[in-house]
Design a protein around this motif. Structure first.
Motif: not given
Length: 188
Positions: A82-86, A105-114, A116-121
């Motif tokens: 859903d986030y990537a759709e933007q 994106l999902d992999h980096c979010l799953q690590t807990g190191e990143m 959602l706001d950083e996901g846009k970059f």
């Protein structure tokens, strides 16, 4: 090993040639090579060597996949999709490259190191620069300095040096992620 190299089952950069008193010897990254051998052994009964080469290739495939299918098959989380759709736009189906971006994106979010706001970059970095690698292996680097995050793509295996205040949070092999994504898409 050399036959598998010719078939592109083992990347060229894994063949490390060094001088020795007996001439030139070839070394391999042990853990990566053992993991690849295990995958080939387990998959060779179901796939031809050419199909395996496609699976291990860093080149994206021409596959298109529905966003809902990515979520339903647990390839990515609904939050990441859903986030990537933007940033990728609303579409009935994603190209393999777009699916790769969501997968990363999902992999980096799953690590807990990143977050959602950083996901846009991360998504902007991929959409603006990934095509420049034109099928060559690359790594995604996620770094942070004084709370400010940055993403970059660089040639796989390249050494990277930061000033002391910069912390490398993640380094993800895009080729390995492509391989994992291809496997998840084709085997489910």
């Amino acid at each position: 090993m050399y036959r598998w190299k010719r078939k592109s089952l083992v990347p060229e950069e894994w063949f490390i040639r060094k001088s020795a008193f007996t001439g030139q010897e070839t070394y391999f990254p042990k853990q990566r090579m053992l993991a690849r051998i295990d995958k080939i052994k387990n998959m060779k009964d179901d796939l031809s060597l050419d199909e395996l080469a496609d699976m291990f290739s860093p080149m994206p495939t021409d596959v298109r996949i529905n966003k809902n299918e990515l979520v339903k098959r647990n390839i990515v989380t609904k939050i990441a999709a859903d986030y990537a759709e933007q940033y990728l736009g609303q579409s009935e189906s994603y190209t393999f490259e777009q699916a790769l971006y969501v997968f990363m994106l999902d992999h980096c979010l799953q690590t807990g190191e990143m977050n959602l706001d950083e996901g846009k970059f991360l998504l902007k970095t991929f959409t603006e620069h990934y095509k420049k690698f034109d099928g060559k292996n690359c790594d995604l680097i996620f770094s942070r300095k004084m709370g400010v995050s940055a993403f970059m793509l660089l040639s796989a295996g390249s050494d990277i040096y930061f000033e002391p205040a910069v912390k490398m949070i993640l380094r993800v092999s895009v080729a390995k992620s492509i391989e994992e994504l291809k496997l998840k898409i084709t085997t489910m």
